[in-house]
Every structure is written in C-alpha cells, then in structure tokens.
Design a protein around this motif. Sequence first.
Motif, PDB file in Angstrom:
ATOM      1  N   ARG A  71      15.057  26.817  56.516  1.00 48.73           N
ATOM      2  CA  ARG A  71      15.425  25.523  57.105  1.00 48.73           C
ATOM      3  C   ARG A  71      16.283  24.706  56.141  1.00 48.73           C
ATOM      4  NH1 ARG A  71      13.340  21.017  56.085  1.00 48.73           N
ATOM      5  NH2 ARG A  71      11.362  21.830  55.319  1.00 48.73           N
ATOM      6  N   ILE A  72      15.888  24.655  54.881  1.00 49.11           N
ATOM      7  CA  ILE A  72      16.639  23.909  53.862  1.00 49.11           C
ATOM      8  C   ILE A  72      18.043  24.483  53.708  1.00 49.11           C
ATOM      9  CG2 ILE A  72      16.755  23.416  51.377  1.00 49.11           C
ATOM     10  CD1 ILE A  72      13.650  23.286  51.441  1.00 49.11           C
ATOM     11  N   TYR A  73      18.134  25.805  53.648  1.00 48.40           N
ATOM     12  CA  TYR A  73      19.409  26.495  53.469  1.00 48.40           C
ATOM     13  C   TYR A  73      20.341  26.228  54.660  1.00 48.40           C
ATOM     14  CZ  TYR A  73      22.655  30.389  52.732  1.00 48.40           C
ATOM     15  OH  TYR A  73      23.775  31.157  52.552  1.00 48.40           O
ATOM     16  N   LYS A  74      19.803  26.287  55.855  1.00 52.46           N
ATOM     17  CA  LYS A  74      20.594  26.041  57.066  1.00 52.46           C
ATOM     18  C   LYS A  74      21.149  24.615  57.058  1.00 52.46           C
ATOM     19  CE  LYS A  74      20.468  26.187  62.067  1.00 52.46           C
ATOM     20  NZ  LYS A  74      19.665  26.394  63.269  1.00 52.46           N
ATOM     21  N   GLU A  75      20.329  23.660  56.682  1.00 52.39           N
ATOM     22  CA  GLU A  75      20.783  22.256  56.594  1.00 52.39           C
ATOM     23  C   GLU A  75      21.912  22.121  55.574  1.00 52.39           C
ATOM     24  OE1 GLU A  75      19.981  19.162  58.002  1.00 52.39           O
ATOM     25  OE2 GLU A  75      19.034  20.384  59.560  1.00 52.39           O
ATOM     26  N   ALA A  76      21.751  22.759  54.419  1.00 47.24           N
ATOM     27  CA  ALA A  76      22.767  22.689  53.366  1.00 47.24           C
ATOM     28  C   ALA A  76      24.092  23.266  53.838  1.00 47.24           C
ATOM     29  CB  ALA A  76      22.278  23.431  52.121  1.00 47.24           C
ATOM     30  N   ARG A  77      24.037  24.434  54.467  1.00 42.76           N
ATOM     31  CA  ARG A  77      25.266  25.071  54.951  1.00 42.76           C
ATOM     32  C   ARG A  77      25.963  24.198  55.989  1.00 42.76           C
ATOM     33  NH1 ARG A  77      25.858  30.834  53.877  1.00 42.76           N
ATOM     34  NH2 ARG A  77      27.733  30.511  55.124  1.00 42.76           N
TER      35      ARG A  77
END
Length: 117
Positions: A71-77
């Motif tokens: 979830r964190i990675y998706k938000e960052a991207r």
Amino acid sequence: MVINIPRPRKRRRIGCRPQFQSFGPHGPNCNKEIINLKIEEYESIRLMDLKNLDQSACAELMGIGRSTFQRIYKEARGKIADSIVNGKRIIIETEDFDHPGGKGHCHRHFQDNNQDN
C-alpha cells in the motif's frame, strides 16, 4: 455516545535519511502545487526500485507487513507519477523515524548518509 480515539501510527524503520528533500520543476511556468511524500514512501521506493529488493524483504526491513508495504509503495509511485506528468514539486517529509544506526546513519551499513548506501 461513541468517541473515536485515533490509534497511534506504527513507526516504520527507515534505512537512511534522504540526502535531498525537495525535487521538481523550476521556472516561471512550473506548477506551484506541492506533493508531500512521506518518509516511509521514500523508503519503499529506495528499497524496491533502487536496491531491487522484493516486497517481502522490503517489508521486513521496514518492520511492517507485506500488504502494508504494498500500500505504501503504491501511494509513493502514484505521487511520483503525478509529479512527473503534471510538473508538481515533491517534498519529502522527514518526520521522526526508527533506525538502529542512530540519526543520520543507514541501519544496514552504519555509514553517514553522504556515502553511497
């Protein structure tokens, strides 16, 4: 009456403090909007895209579950894509974070941030 008390946010382990905290277009015609990239979002990009680790390894290093990491990675991207496509400035929020090496050090190498991590 029901009172909702917010749970304290779980602290994530971050390997290295960002050397640079601001990125984006410059000039008179650039978009003035700012995107705030959280420190854990920065770390997810660093581990996944720069260090080429898989999600399980990244999650373990950050002290979180794999689904939380995802979830964190998706938000960052999404934030980075918005910045590149729409010309918005990114500011990395450097709030307090946990890392075993002490402030300003990488927890994997115990080096100063100015060195290659």
